[in-house]
Design a protein around this motif. Structure first.
Motif: not given
Length: 94
Positions: A69-73, A19-24, A1-6, A61-63
């Motif tokens: 699964e992850g957690r926010r610090q 990129v993530a914020i803009n996509w949302v 997942m992160a690889d695609t965003v990067v 979108d494909e992601l």
């Protein structure tokens, strides 16, 4: 997942977080961001300066179909409200 965003970020010369914020935002959602440093807020606001191409949006979108699964610090606040107000005035003043 992160690889695609990067990868998308590198293609357009932006940070992965931008990129993530803009996509949302492209989905009509207003993200609530948890920045605690002035530099993080500046990076977050920089996502307002560009739009993702339809191809990049489709790639991201494909992601959504992949399981993640992850957690926010949790971070401790380091910025006072006066600093935030000054920063917002710079970005949103006429």
């Amino acid at each position: 997942m992160a690889d695609t965003v990067v990868q998308v970020a590198e293609e357009i010369g932006r940070k992965p977080s931008q990129v993530a914020i803009n996509w949302v935002r492209s989905k009509g959602v207003i993200p609530i961001l948890g920045a605690t440093k002035l530099s993080q807020i500046q990076d977050n606001l920089a996502c307002l300066d560009f739009q993702l191409s339809p191809e990049h949006i489709q790639k991201l979108d494909e992601l959504r179909r992949q399981k993640y699964e992850g957690r926010r610090q949790k971070a401790s606040p380091r910025m006072n409200s006066g600093d935030l107000i000054k920063l917002l005035r710079v970005y949103f003043s006429p």
